[in-house]
Motif scaffolding. Sequence first.
Motif, mmCIF file in Angstrom:
data_model
loop_
_atom_site.group_PDB
_atom_site.id
_atom_site.type_symbol
_atom_site.label_atom_id
_atom_site.label_comp_id
_atom_site.label_asym_id
_atom_site.label_seq_id
_atom_site.Cartn_x
_atom_site.Cartn_y
_atom_site.Cartn_z
ATOM 1 N N VAL A 121 3.641 0.416 2.930
ATOM 2 C CA VAL A 121 3.557 -0.702 3.866
ATOM 3 C C VAL A 121 3.475 -1.937 2.981
ATOM 4 O O VAL A 121 2.559 -2.068 2.152
ATOM 5 C CB VAL A 121 2.335 -0.617 4.805
ATOM 6 C CG1 VAL A 121 2.231 -1.874 5.660
ATOM 7 C CG2 VAL A 121 2.439 0.619 5.698
ATOM 8 N N CYS A 122 4.458 -2.811 3.114
ATOM 9 C CA CYS A 122 4.563 -3.994 2.263
ATOM 10 C C CYS A 122 4.314 -5.260 3.081
ATOM 11 O O CYS A 122 4.689 -5.320 4.255
ATOM 12 C CB CYS A 122 5.942 -4.060 1.619
ATOM 13 S SG CYS A 122 6.295 -2.625 0.575
ATOM 14 N N SER A 140 2.269 2.611 14.531
ATOM 15 C CA SER A 140 1.525 1.607 13.766
ATOM 16 C C SER A 140 1.465 0.252 14.459
ATOM 17 O O SER A 140 0.703 -0.612 14.055
ATOM 18 C CB SER A 140 2.170 1.414 12.395
ATOM 19 O OG SER A 140 3.445 0.787 12.540
ATOM 20 N N LYS A 161 3.711 -1.920 14.271
ATOM 21 C CA LYS A 161 4.388 -2.890 13.408
ATOM 22 C C LYS A 161 5.807 -3.076 13.925
ATOM 23 O O LYS A 161 6.322 -2.238 14.660
ATOM 24 C CB LYS A 161 4.379 -2.420 11.960
ATOM 25 C CG LYS A 161 2.964 -2.333 11.402
ATOM 26 C CD LYS A 161 2.919 -2.389 9.927
ATOM 27 C CE LYS A 161 1.528 -2.277 9.376
ATOM 28 N NZ LYS A 161 0.600 -3.308 9.775
ATOM 29 N N LEU A 177 0.881 -1.163 0.000
ATOM 30 C CA LEU A 177 0.000 0.000 0.000
ATOM 31 C C LEU A 177 0.918 1.211 0.000
ATOM 32 O O LEU A 177 1.975 1.199 0.644
ATOM 33 C CB LEU A 177 -0.895 0.021 1.235
ATOM 34 C CG LEU A 177 -1.902 -1.121 1.351
ATOM 35 C CD1 LEU A 177 -2.584 -1.081 2.712
ATOM 36 C CD2 LEU A 177 -2.935 -1.047 0.230
ATOM 37 N N ASP A 214 1.864 -6.193 4.427
ATOM 38 C CA ASP A 214 1.058 -5.826 5.591
ATOM 39 C C ASP A 214 1.875 -5.884 6.883
ATOM 40 O O ASP A 214 1.322 -6.053 7.964
ATOM 41 C CB ASP A 214 -0.181 -6.721 5.702
ATOM 42 C CG ASP A 214 -1.248 -6.131 6.608
ATOM 43 O OD1 ASP A 214 -1.350 -4.880 6.681
ATOM 44 O OD2 ASP A 214 -1.958 -6.904 7.275
#
Length: 131
Positions: free
Chosen positions: A73-74, A103, A105, A50, A76
């Motif tokens: 963002v790869c 995030s 992440k 995205l 997810d």
Amino acid sequence: MDHNAQRDPQTYALIGAAMAVHRELGHGFLEAVYHDALEIEFTKQGIPFLREVPIPIYYRNILLKATYRADFVCFDAVIVELKAIDMLSGKEEAQILNYLKASKKHKGLLLNFGNKSLQHKRIVLNLQENT
């Protein structure tokens, strides 16, 4: 298979895509050019992504008006931040660390196309709470 590809196939694939872009374009373009080229390369290589992903920021469980925006963002799972500057510094690392914290992440990849050779830095954030 390469040891790095076995250890972290996602960031290995992302770095490979960035290297393909850098080989083709070289250094000296504006950051936006590398964004567009990397989007094409991710698509060509089948990397899910995205682009320009908003990252909300909370203070005491209240959503702030200010937000961050991740370049990509790869898978997810990996926040990818692009730069086209002479040399990476602690400022860019702090930026991606903040993106990871906001995030929730764990993995980030900082890519700098502004140098004669592609610079990349993989950043991993441990979000586990101390108990």
